[in-house]
Write an enzyme that holds these catalytic residues in place. Structure first.
Site, PDB file in Angstrom:
ATOM      1  N   ASN A   8     -14.911  34.499  -5.132  1.00 30.11           N
ATOM      2  CA  ASN A   8     -14.591  34.442  -3.697  1.00 30.11           C
ATOM      3  C   ASN A   8     -15.827  34.890  -2.918  1.00 30.11           C
ATOM      4  O   ASN A   8     -16.118  36.079  -2.845  1.00 30.11           O
ATOM      5  CB  ASN A   8     -13.388  35.366  -3.423  1.00 30.11           C
ATOM      6  CG  ASN A   8     -13.023  35.420  -1.958  1.00 30.11           C
ATOM      7  OD1 ASN A   8     -13.490  34.607  -1.150  1.00 30.11           O
ATOM      8  ND2 ASN A   8     -12.185  36.386  -1.596  1.00 30.11           N
ATOM      9  N   TRP A   9     -16.517  33.908  -2.354  1.00 31.74           N
ATOM     10  CA  TRP A   9     -17.769  34.234  -1.648  1.00 31.74           C
ATOM     11  C   TRP A   9     -17.509  34.836  -0.267  1.00 31.74           C
ATOM     12  O   TRP A   9     -18.445  35.242   0.410  1.00 31.74           O
ATOM     13  CB  TRP A   9     -18.622  32.963  -1.489  1.00 31.74           C
ATOM     14  CG  TRP A   9     -19.247  32.469  -2.750  1.00 31.74           C
ATOM     15  CD1 TRP A   9     -19.165  33.035  -3.991  1.00 31.74           C
ATOM     16  CD2 TRP A   9     -20.074  31.302  -2.911  1.00 31.74           C
ATOM     17  NE1 TRP A   9     -19.878  32.297  -4.903  1.00 31.74           N
ATOM     18  CE2 TRP A   9     -20.442  31.230  -4.268  1.00 31.74           C
ATOM     19  CE3 TRP A   9     -20.517  30.314  -2.037  1.00 31.74           C
ATOM     20  CZ2 TRP A   9     -21.258  30.207  -4.765  1.00 31.74           C
ATOM     21  CZ3 TRP A   9     -21.321  29.283  -2.531  1.00 31.74           C
ATOM     22  CH2 TRP A   9     -21.682  29.243  -3.879  1.00 31.74           C
ATOM     23  N   LYS A  10     -16.274  34.819   0.183  1.00 33.46           N
ATOM     24  CA  LYS A  10     -15.935  35.332   1.521  1.00 33.46           C
ATOM     25  C   LYS A  10     -16.844  34.681   2.572  1.00 33.46           C
ATOM     26  O   LYS A  10     -17.088  33.483   2.487  1.00 33.46           O
ATOM     27  CB  LYS A  10     -15.987  36.859   1.530  1.00 33.46           C
ATOM     28  CG  LYS A  10     -15.129  37.458   0.400  1.00 33.46           C
ATOM     29  CD  LYS A  10     -14.877  38.918   0.519  1.00 33.46           C
ATOM     30  CE  LYS A  10     -14.040  39.383  -0.661  1.00 33.46           C
ATOM     31  NZ  LYS A  10     -13.617  40.760  -0.575  1.00 33.46           N
ATOM     32  N   HIS A  96      -4.970  36.317   1.210  1.00 40.16           N
ATOM     33  CA  HIS A  96      -5.930  37.377   0.883  1.00 40.16           C
ATOM     34  C   HIS A  96      -5.711  38.562   1.829  1.00 40.16           C
ATOM     35  O   HIS A  96      -5.431  38.382   3.012  1.00 40.16           O
ATOM     36  CB  HIS A  96      -7.372  36.850   1.001  1.00 40.16           C
ATOM     37  CG  HIS A  96      -8.356  37.804   0.393  1.00 40.16           C
ATOM     38  ND1 HIS A  96      -8.779  38.928   1.053  1.00 40.16           N
ATOM     39  CD2 HIS A  96      -8.962  37.820  -0.813  1.00 40.16           C
ATOM     40  CE1 HIS A  96      -9.623  39.602   0.270  1.00 40.16           C
ATOM     41  NE2 HIS A  96      -9.741  38.942  -0.872  1.00 40.16           N
ATOM     42  N   GLU A 172      -4.323  42.061  -6.392  1.00 38.33           N
ATOM     43  CA  GLU A 172      -5.488  42.729  -5.819  1.00 38.33           C
ATOM     44  C   GLU A 172      -5.041  43.971  -5.044  1.00 38.33           C
ATOM     45  O   GLU A 172      -4.682  43.862  -3.850  1.00 38.33           O
ATOM     46  CB  GLU A 172      -6.215  41.796  -4.844  1.00 38.33           C
ATOM     47  CG  GLU A 172      -6.746  40.547  -5.485  1.00 38.33           C
ATOM     48  CD  GLU A 172      -7.975  40.043  -4.735  1.00 38.33           C
ATOM     49  OE1 GLU A 172      -9.071  40.104  -5.303  1.00 38.33           O
ATOM     50  OE2 GLU A 172      -7.835  39.626  -3.581  1.00 38.33           O
ATOM     51  N   SER A 217     -13.032  44.945  -6.964  1.00 36.88           N
ATOM     52  CA  SER A 217     -14.255  45.524  -7.533  1.00 36.88           C
ATOM     53  C   SER A 217     -14.475  45.126  -8.996  1.00 36.88           C
ATOM     54  O   SER A 217     -15.016  45.911  -9.786  1.00 36.88           O
ATOM     55  CB  SER A 217     -14.268  47.051  -7.395  1.00 36.88           C
ATOM     56  OG  SER A 217     -14.230  47.417  -6.039  1.00 36.88           O
TER      57      SER A 217
HETATM   58  P1  PGA Z   1     -14.377  42.442  -4.549  1.00 33.70           P
HETATM   59  O1  PGA Z   1     -13.472  41.403  -3.771  1.00 33.70           O
HETATM   60  O2  PGA Z   1     -14.593  41.897  -5.934  1.00 33.70           O
HETATM   61  O3  PGA Z   1     -15.660  42.488  -3.739  1.00 33.70           O
HETATM   62  O4  PGA Z   1     -13.655  43.729  -4.561  1.00 33.70           O
HETATM   63  C1  PGA Z   1     -12.327  40.868  -4.334  1.00 33.70           C
HETATM   64  C2  PGA Z   1     -11.559  40.167  -3.252  1.00 33.70           C
HETATM   65  O5  PGA Z   1     -11.490  40.661  -2.128  1.00 33.70           O
HETATM   66  O6  PGA Z   1     -11.025  39.082  -3.464  1.00 33.70           O
END
Ligand code: PGA
Length: 259
Positions: A8-10, A96, A172, A217
């Site tokens: 997930n590149w956000k 999300h 998550e 994380s």
């Molecule tokens: P992260 O993000 O691996 O940076 O914690 C996961 C997510 O928000 O989908």
């Protein structure tokens, strides 16, 4: 069973050229990889530029980070499931926690998005997870919270029969996501407990076996500890998916975990 890794590149990277380089790197590392499937989820605006690079047979696929529930109409700024399908996008992340928090996405909206996406033939990656206050109240409180989220988010799923096996859940815990103030990954053992709970709940309510992933994380240092459990079908990786060195190590580790 293949392990599934969602990158997930956000809202990154900032330039299309960087996005193309990062995707090309993923494709090179995944050549001839049979144990793993990588789903790269870039910002919407890059999807059309990247979709021509990914072939249908590749073990790297593209996903979107969001979608709207109507197929067309006067909905300024929104993107429909049909538009994603037209670009050969197979997957979409829905619900999300960052969208729940910053865009006020409710379970009702998430439910509409899920049903519309499944009807359009997309595979849905539904994110669920509790915040720190709930986690502090103990395991039962976490289970109750997740049960309610799933009930609302997946309402009506039985009516889209042939499609219900196209749902993937990403567990998550919100406090474990790298950008949250308290961030550190969950312990694999605690995550496993909740993931087993999610699977049993979905089987009993919707009579379907679904893959459940862990997110929060996840990186090259901890991912093997989660994926060693057969019940954890993969991981949703945010921050680490933008770093070339991390991508290389994660793909190496995950390839040796699948069977
Ligand atoms: P992260 O993000 O691996 O940076 O914690 C996961 C997510 O928000 O989908």
């Amino acid at each position: 069973m293949k392990k599934l890794i969602i990158f997930n590149w956000k809202m990154a990277p900032q330039l299309l050229g960087e996005a193309k380089r990062l995707l090309a790197y993923n494709l090179r590392r995944m050549t001839n990889n049979k144990n793993t499937e990588i789903i790269v989820c870039p910002p919407f605006i890059y999807l059309s530029g990247l979709s021509s690079v990914v072939s249908r047979r590749s073990s790297v696929k593209l996903g979107a980070q969001n979608v709207f529930w109507e197929s067309s109409g006067a909905y300024t700024g929104e993107i429909s499931p049909t538009m994603l399908k037209d670009l050969d996008i197979e997957y979409v992340i829905i619900g999300h926690s960052e969208r729940r928090k910053y865009l006020n996405e409710t379970d009702e909206m998430i439910n509409k998005k899920i049903l519309a996406s499944l009807k359009a033939g997309l595979k849905v990656i539904l994110c669920v997870g509790e915040d720190l206050a709930i986690r502090r109240r103990g395991k039962k409180a976490v289970e109750n919270f997740i049960e309610k989220q799933l009930e609302k988010d997946l309402r009506g799923l039985s009516k889209v029969k042939s499609q219900k096996s196209k749902v993937i859940v990403a567990y998550e815990p919100v406090w474990a996501i790298s950008t949250s103030k308290s961030s550190h990954s969950d312990t694999p053992e605690d995550a496993l407990e909740i993931i087993k709970y999610i699977k049993s709940l979905v089987i009993s309510q919707w009579s379907v076996v679904i893959p459940v992933l862990y997110g929060g994380s996840a990186d090259s240092k901890n991912i093997a500890d989660f994926l060693k459990y057969k019940e954890i079908n993969g991981a949703l990786v945010g921050q680490a998916s933008l770093k070339i060195g991390e991508v290389r190590k994660i793909i190496e580790i995950v390839s040796s975990c699948g069977s």
